[in-house]
Every structure is written in structure tokens, then in C-alpha cells.
Scaffold this active site. Sequence first.
Site, PDB file in Angstrom:
ATOM      1  CD  GLU A  48      -2.783  -1.351   2.403  1.00  0.00           C
ATOM      2  OE1 GLU A  48      -3.860  -1.943   2.312  1.00  0.00           O
ATOM      3  OE2 GLU A  48      -2.311  -0.951   3.482  1.00  0.00           O
ATOM      4  CE1 TYR A  94       0.051  -8.784   0.735  1.00  0.00           C
ATOM      5  CE2 TYR A  94       0.666 -10.484   2.308  1.00  0.00           C
ATOM      6  CZ  TYR A  94       0.991  -9.672   1.248  1.00  0.00           C
ATOM      7  OH  TYR A  94       2.237  -9.737   0.689  1.00  0.00           O
ATOM      8  CB  VAL A  95      -3.682 -13.322  -1.292  1.00  0.00           C
ATOM      9  CG1 VAL A  95      -3.096 -14.634  -1.831  1.00  0.00           C
ATOM     10  CG2 VAL A  95      -5.096 -13.551  -0.761  1.00  0.00           C
ATOM     11  CG  ASN A 147      -5.875  -3.332  -4.860  1.00  0.00           C
ATOM     12  OD1 ASN A 147      -5.690  -4.073  -5.825  1.00  0.00           O
ATOM     13  ND2 ASN A 147      -5.691  -3.716  -3.609  1.00  0.00           N
ATOM     14  N   GLY A 190      -7.985 -18.039  -5.731  1.00  0.00           N
ATOM     15  CA  GLY A 190      -9.240 -17.992  -4.976  1.00  0.00           C
ATOM     16  C   GLY A 190      -9.053 -17.860  -3.476  1.00  0.00           C
ATOM     17  CB  ILE A 191      -6.048 -17.583  -1.310  1.00  0.00           C
ATOM     18  CG1 ILE A 191      -5.497 -18.938  -1.784  1.00  0.00           C
ATOM     19  CG2 ILE A 191      -5.767 -17.367   0.179  1.00  0.00           C
ATOM     20  CD1 ILE A 191      -3.995 -19.086  -1.645  1.00  0.00           C
ATOM     21  N   GLY A 192      -8.133 -15.153  -1.681  1.00  0.00           N
ATOM     22  CA  GLY A 192      -8.790 -13.934  -1.188  1.00  0.00           C
ATOM     23  C   GLY A 192     -10.291 -14.150  -1.046  1.00  0.00           C
ATOM     24  CE1 TYR A 217     -12.432  -7.269  -2.028  1.00  0.00           C
ATOM     25  CE2 TYR A 217     -11.899  -4.950  -2.120  1.00  0.00           C
ATOM     26  CZ  TYR A 217     -11.598  -6.226  -1.719  1.00  0.00           C
ATOM     27  OH  TYR A 217     -10.472  -6.441  -0.969  1.00  0.00           O
TER      28      TYR A 217
END
Lengths: 159, 159
Positions: A26, A85-86, A123, A94-96, A130
Site C-alpha cells: 500500500e 491480504y494474499v 487497486n 481464490g484464496i482472497g 468486490y
Amino acid sequence: MFLIRPATIDDVPLLRCMIRELAEFEGELESCVIEEADLRRDGFGENLQFRALVAECDQQPAGYALYFDCYSTWVGAEIFLEDLYVRPQFRSRGIGMGLLAEVARIALRENRRALRWEVLDWNKNAIELYEALGAVFCDQWRPVLLYGEPLRQLAQKTL
Amino acid sequence: MFLIRPATIDDVPLLRCMIRELAEFEGELESCVIEEADLRRDGFGENLQFRALVAECDQQPAGYALYFDCYSTWVGAEIFLEDLYVRPQFRSRGIGMGLLAEVARIALRENRRALRWEVLDWNKNAIELYEALGAVFCDQWRPVLLYGEPLRQLAQKTL
């Protein structure tokens, strides 16, 4: 394949490491002054200030979600997702989404009406995810922060 | 003259009334479905989800602040100010500032590093007050909300 589990006190060094990776992503690493002792006390002590999940992929730590209870005076109890965070090498699996889904399940189990969070306007990958989920972007609302000397000065104002 | 005091369970009808006044000011009254029973349970029951202050002016209820604990992974414990409201007939007397200052004192007393909140981008009077206090507007961050059917669908996603 990956799994998602609640963070334990043994994860504190890992959590701090990933928190700093996220702050660096970030562009704000210098703002990140949290210490392991803070996370230990605030996440795993007597007065819990947050909860966290850890994602593991091939038995390696791959990401985390950190959240706390929040409250809307329109609908009642909600969850605020402070961090999602990934790690770069584990993205696009697909972890997020898995972390988000687990937070959503926790919210529904606890009768919490919504998830709230904030995303950086540059981002794009996160924003696309989202949007695909049907999240609402509350762009009329500007996040505000007061800290340091201005906070101390405000506290000194008398009626 | 005015005074600021912690809200008690007897203030719940008043709090709900002022919460709805604020929602109407924000143009979102139809989104405000909170009931007195919710506020009673969540603010004054066994599992506290928020705290609130009431301002009184000439022994009449003039405004309120409602807040909860939140957490930054950069600096640690903070306070999130969910609502700050002064009734129209009591404005321009420093009551909003008085409520904010009391929340600031509570934050410092509890070693909380910052106040966080959100302001509507058209609320010029509020924005001017926050700028004068030295607040930071985090305009790179977009607030996001997920609720209703999209939240339920997310919770059903499996790994």
C-alpha cells in the site's frame, strides 16, 4: 489447495510479517509501527480488539484476514474487515475469495448484517473482485482520521 | 451552556429518535431500520457493541455521538465514531466540537491512537470543522459495503 483457519497466538510473528507486507504493497510501510507484543495483547489477550484468519497453501502461509466487530445505527451489528491480504506468489487461486467467504460465514452466524471495508482506489484487481461479489461502493463517504498532536489538542478543548 | 454525559439505557428512545433524524438529514431514512430493542441489547446489554454520549442544552437533548472500538494493523487500538449529530436548533454553539472532544478524551484515556469516521462529501459544515481540527481525509480509500443477498451468496462459496 488451501485451507483457512483462525489465527492463534503462535501466528503473531507471521501476522506481523504479512501486515508489513500489506503496508508495503500500500506504499505505507513507514506508517506501520505495530509490534508483536501489541498483536499478542490485542488479538489473543483478555480484551480482544480483533480476530484474524490465516490461509495456508501447500502448508505455507499464504494470506490473512483481520477483522473486528462494528456497528451501524441503521441496521445493527456488522463486521469491519480491516485487512485482506494474499501473498503475491499465491494470488489468482481464490484464496482472497476464500478468506472473504469465511468472514461472511462468521458474520451470518453471529447475526451481523454486513461486511464493511475500504479499498485503495488504484487497486483494480481488488475492486473488480468486490464488484463481482455485488459489493456497494459508498463513494459519497470520505474516510477521516484524527491522530497525533491534533487529537491531543482536541482532547484539551473544554466546553 | 451544554453538558455531555454517557448515554444510559433510559436514553434508548431518544437515541433512536436522533439516529433517525440523522438518517433523514443524510437522505437515507428508509435504510434506517434499527429498533429500540436492538439498541438496548447492543449498547446496554451483556455484549456491548457500541457506546454513546448525549449532549444536553438547557436541559433538552441536543445531540449525540455513538462510537465503538476499532483496530488499525499499523498503529493498534483506535475509536470509530459512527455517528455525530447535533439537532438543527442547537447548532453553532460548539456542541459538535464538545462531543468530539469528549470522544478524543476517552480515546487518549484508553491508549487509543486515533479517531476514525466518515463524512458525506456534500456536508461542507462538517468538513470545515474536521479540517480546522487537523483531521486527515483519506480520499484514496473507498468505503465498501456487502450485505443482503450478495453477503449470503458469498457465505455459500466453498474452497
